[in-house]
Design a protein around this motif. Sequence first.
Motif, PDB file in Angstrom:
ATOM      1  N   ALA A  40      23.183  22.347  53.544  1.00  0.00           N
ATOM      2  CA  ALA A  40      23.588  23.204  54.850  1.00  0.00           C
ATOM      3  C   ALA A  40      23.264  23.223  56.134  1.00  0.00           C
ATOM      4  N   ASP A  41      25.012  22.775  57.283  1.00  0.00           N
ATOM      5  CA  ASP A  41      24.887  22.956  58.583  1.00  0.00           C
ATOM      6  C   ASP A  41      24.139  24.172  59.013  1.00  0.00           C
ATOM      7  N   GLU A  42      23.210  24.202  59.321  1.00  0.00           N
ATOM      8  CA  GLU A  42      22.813  25.428  60.040  1.00  0.00           C
ATOM      9  C   GLU A  42      22.560  25.448  61.652  1.00  0.00           C
ATOM     10  N   ILE A  43      23.770  24.309  62.158  1.00  0.00           N
ATOM     11  CA  ILE A  43      22.630  24.774  63.515  1.00  0.00           C
ATOM     12  C   ILE A  43      23.522  25.264  64.546  1.00  0.00           C
ATOM     13  N   GLN A  44      24.827  26.438  64.036  1.00  0.00           N
ATOM     14  CA  GLN A  44      25.192  27.755  64.826  1.00  0.00           C
ATOM     15  C   GLN A  44      24.767  29.075  64.204  1.00  0.00           C
ATOM     16  N   THR A  45      24.943  28.718  63.240  1.00  0.00           N
ATOM     17  CA  THR A  45      23.868  29.614  62.202  1.00  0.00           C
ATOM     18  C   THR A  45      21.807  30.508  62.055  1.00  0.00           C
ATOM     19  N   VAL A  53      27.870  22.137  54.501  1.00  0.00           N
ATOM     20  CA  VAL A  53      29.180  23.444  54.439  1.00  0.00           C
ATOM     21  C   VAL A  53      27.669  23.932  54.617  1.00  0.00           C
ATOM     22  N   GLU A  54      29.160  24.581  55.962  1.00  0.00           N
ATOM     23  CA  GLU A  54      28.015  25.692  57.131  1.00  0.00           C
ATOM     24  C   GLU A  54      28.209  27.132  56.214  1.00  0.00           C
ATOM     25  N   PRO A  55      26.920  27.718  56.112  1.00  0.00           N
ATOM     26  CA  PRO A  55      26.916  29.110  55.364  1.00  0.00           C
ATOM     27  C   PRO A  55      28.281  30.291  55.890  1.00  0.00           C
ATOM     28  N   ASN A  64      35.978  23.540  59.330  1.00  0.00           N
ATOM     29  CA  ASN A  64      34.326  23.151  59.056  1.00  0.00           C
ATOM     30  C   ASN A  64      34.907  22.625  60.008  1.00  0.00           C
ATOM     31  N   PHE A  65      33.424  23.020  60.941  1.00  0.00           N
ATOM     32  CA  PHE A  65      33.003  22.460  62.173  1.00  0.00           C
ATOM     33  C   PHE A  65      31.717  21.640  61.808  1.00  0.00           C
ATOM     34  N   HIS A  66      31.623  19.951  62.043  1.00  0.00           N
ATOM     35  CA  HIS A  66      30.497  19.728  62.098  1.00  0.00           C
ATOM     36  C   HIS A  66      29.831  18.720  63.151  1.00  0.00           C
ATOM     37  N   GLY A  67      31.143  19.068  64.200  1.00  0.00           N
ATOM     38  CA  GLY A  67      30.537  17.775  65.407  1.00  0.00           C
ATOM     39  C   GLY A  67      32.181  17.413  65.752  1.00  0.00           C
ATOM     40  N   ARG A  68      31.788  16.016  66.508  1.00  0.00           N
ATOM     41  CA  ARG A  68      32.794  15.147  67.033  1.00  0.00           C
ATOM     42  C   ARG A  68      33.056  13.845  67.113  1.00  0.00           C
ATOM     43  N   GLY A 126      20.098  22.704  64.931  1.00  0.00           N
ATOM     44  CA  GLY A 126      20.454  22.497  66.152  1.00  0.00           C
ATOM     45  C   GLY A 126      20.530  22.918  67.604  1.00  0.00           C
ATOM     46  N   LYS A 127      21.368  23.809  68.632  1.00  0.00           N
ATOM     47  CA  LYS A 127      21.052  24.374  69.413  1.00  0.00           C
ATOM     48  C   LYS A 127      20.208  25.141  69.443  1.00  0.00           C
ATOM     49  N   ALA A 128      19.963  26.143  69.175  1.00  0.00           N
ATOM     50  CA  ALA A 128      18.924  27.052  69.308  1.00  0.00           C
ATOM     51  C   ALA A 128      17.805  26.156  69.469  1.00  0.00           C
ATOM     52  N   GLY A 157      31.413  29.085  61.746  1.00  0.00           N
ATOM     53  CA  GLY A 157      31.184  29.109  62.899  1.00  0.00           C
ATOM     54  C   GLY A 157      32.586  29.255  63.729  1.00  0.00           C
ATOM     55  N   GLU A 158      32.651  27.558  64.198  1.00  0.00           N
ATOM     56  CA  GLU A 158      34.209  27.442  64.568  1.00  0.00           C
ATOM     57  C   GLU A 158      35.515  28.099  63.768  1.00  0.00           C
ATOM     58  N   ALA A 159      35.911  28.270  63.048  1.00  0.00           N
ATOM     59  CA  ALA A 159      36.464  28.413  62.448  1.00  0.00           C
ATOM     60  C   ALA A 159      36.601  29.862  62.579  1.00  0.00           C
ATOM     61  N   ASN A 213      19.108  14.652  68.993  1.00  0.00           N
ATOM     62  CA  ASN A 213      19.222  14.703  70.063  1.00  0.00           C
ATOM     63  C   ASN A 213      20.585  16.393  70.002  1.00  0.00           C
ATOM     64  N   THR A 214      21.716  15.769  69.458  1.00  0.00           N
ATOM     65  CA  THR A 214      22.200  16.731  69.157  1.00  0.00           C
ATOM     66  C   THR A 214      23.083  17.136  67.977  1.00  0.00           C
ATOM     67  N   GLY A 215      23.997  17.997  67.519  1.00  0.00           N
ATOM     68  CA  GLY A 215      24.194  18.137  67.075  1.00  0.00           C
ATOM     69  C   GLY A 215      24.854  17.351  65.487  1.00  0.00           C
ATOM     70  N   ALA A 216      25.774  17.184  66.209  1.00  0.00           N
ATOM     71  CA  ALA A 216      26.968  15.675  65.513  1.00  0.00           C
ATOM     72  C   ALA A 216      25.903  14.417  65.143  1.00  0.00           C
ATOM     73  N   GLU A 217      25.066  14.152  65.692  1.00  0.00           N
ATOM     74  CA  GLU A 217      23.511  13.190  65.430  1.00  0.00           C
ATOM     75  C   GLU A 217      23.111  13.081  64.186  1.00  0.00           C
ATOM     76  N   ALA A 218      23.345  14.554  64.055  1.00  0.00           N
ATOM     77  CA  ALA A 218      21.504  15.117  62.919  1.00  0.00           C
ATOM     78  C   ALA A 218      22.925  15.824  61.801  1.00  0.00           C
ATOM     79  N   VAL A 219      24.280  16.053  61.535  1.00  0.00           N
ATOM     80  CA  VAL A 219      25.111  15.895  60.797  1.00  0.00           C
ATOM     81  C   VAL A 219      25.446  14.330  60.247  1.00  0.00           C
ATOM     82  N   GLU A 220      25.530  13.515  61.225  1.00  0.00           N
ATOM     83  CA  GLU A 220      25.400  12.368  60.899  1.00  0.00           C
ATOM     84  C   GLU A 220      24.527  11.481  59.677  1.00  0.00           C
TER      85      GLU A 220
HETATM   86  C1  LIG Z   1      27.878  23.321  67.242  1.00  0.00           C
HETATM   87  C2  LIG Z   1      28.083  22.444  66.084  1.00  0.00           C
HETATM   88  C3  LIG Z   1      27.596  20.794  65.508  1.00  0.00           C
HETATM   89  C4  LIG Z   1      27.976  19.655  66.225  1.00  0.00           C
HETATM   90  O1  LIG Z   1      26.718  20.294  67.590  1.00  0.00           O
HETATM   91  P1  LIG Z   1      26.211  19.483  68.703  1.00  0.00           P
HETATM   92  O2  LIG Z   1      25.693  19.868  69.620  1.00  0.00           O
HETATM   93  O3  LIG Z   1      27.965  20.122  69.851  1.00  0.00           O
HETATM   94  O4  LIG Z   1      26.532  17.982  68.255  1.00  0.00           O
HETATM   95  C5  LIG Z   1      27.563  20.783  64.338  1.00  0.00           C
HETATM   96  N1  LIG Z   1      27.478  21.961  63.501  1.00  0.00           N
HETATM   97  C6  LIG Z   1      27.958  22.884  63.555  1.00  0.00           C
HETATM   98  C7  LIG Z   1      28.275  23.932  62.629  1.00  0.00           C
HETATM   99  C8  LIG Z   1      28.395  23.853  64.614  1.00  0.00           C
HETATM  100  O5  LIG Z   1      27.924  24.965  65.684  1.00  0.00           O
END
Ligand SMILES: *Cc1c(COP(=O)(O)O)cnc(C)c1O
Length: 427
Positions: free
Chosen positions: A231-236, A198-200, A145-149, A273-275, A203-205, A109-116
């Motif tokens: 590759a964490d492409e949740i934002q990219t 890794v984030e390609p 990095n930013f991969h969730g919470r 995730g996201k989009a 983003g948050e950085a 469902n959420t990005g953090a869950e997918a990273v987990e």
């Molecule tokens: C937003 C984001 C996440 C976390 O997604 P959530 O849906 O907020 O849990 C993980 N990785 C990257 C690169 C993000 O931009």
Amino acid sequence: MPLARRINSRDFIELENKYGAHNYHPIPVVLQKGEGVYLWDVEGKRYYDFLSAYSAVNQGHCHPKIIGALNYQASQLTLTSRAFYNDKLGQYEKYITNLFGFEKVLPMNTGAEAVETALKICRKWGAERKGVPAAQSIIVVCSQNFHGRTTTIISFSSDPDAKNNFGPYTPGFVSIPYNNFPALEKALENKNVVGFLVEPIQGEAGIITPADDYLPKVAALCKSKNVLFMADEIQTGIARTGSLLAVCGNCTCKGQCERQAATYARPDVLILGKALSGGVYPVSAVLCDDAVMNVIQPGQHGSTYGGNPLASAVAMAALEVVKDEKLAQNARRLGKIFRQRMQNLSDVCTLVKTVRGRGLLNAIVINDSPDSSTAWDICVEFAKNGLLAKPTHGNIIRFAPPLVMNEDQLNECCDIIEKVIVNFKKA
Ligand SMILES: *Cc1c(COP(=O)(O)O)cnc(C)c1O
């Protein structure tokens, strides 16, 4: 009887302040309606959205095709749990795996869950396929990095706000500098390393783009060391950077993504995730091939909502919109115009130190201390002038409009940005 005063922005902000946890610090606008590249506040003022919900709304607000899919599916069937099959999940799984070129998907469902999920798959693969005892396995990550919470994910964050006093932390992670290939080579000398996350583009950085050859070299090295490249492409991902995925880099497919170019750095594990839902519903996914995904057997991982028919229908529609409306190509074309205009601004205005990004994921670095409020104050001015953006990491402003924007709209937005920055006076 006296007429009741109309509830205005201030009242809604007070409500959130009084009853909601203060885990965010929003720009003071209260939004009520969205359509395409536009948002409206409760007073009826119109804004260009230049954040797109952190790149979740690539397809534009309330895209009729995605909302249509949502409404139809909501009236048919929303949730069955995975205790049973449903008639949408399999179709979605076939669609998304074909589109991205992987054999299997695991829906969350959420990005953090997918990273987990990716981290769990990686560790289990390490233990069962690579022979690294689970207690000793190491996953390499990048600083900033930013991969969730979640607790595990913040265990390898370098942001004190995200991390401090949330311990004890999950062990098994080693952090190296981003975009530093020798550091990865060194880290992978350790035989207990099972994955590299890794984030390609970070983003948050602050939209940190690596060297063009970084990701292809990462992919090749991980392969030779039998380490999963995640590759964490949740934002990219999903067309944001001018190709379907950022790992497609500057490949020549022009966003059509046959993914044959030498610059395509194919990950072993792709996290989306996201989009993936166009901002309509929380949908995330982990994609990989059978050799990796098959380490997960019934009962070993899951989610009540993961893969529900509503999410499946929404995600399919959201991905179709990206393809039908050629959003990757549009992001690529408009991104060039945007960076050129911001570069021109930077050339004449000392307040703009750096312009960077790819496709429509861009940032400017404001020429002031990260501790100053300058970037925030500029964003408040943007809002007054009808454009919504938000600083990330102090003095960096991220610009990420919906990818359905057209060239005239983009130029109007550049006019607003220029006007605000040129006229900006420090408080
Ligand atoms: C937003 C984001 C996440 C976390 O997604 P959530 O849906 O907020 O849990 C993980 N990785 C990257 C690169 C993000 O931009």
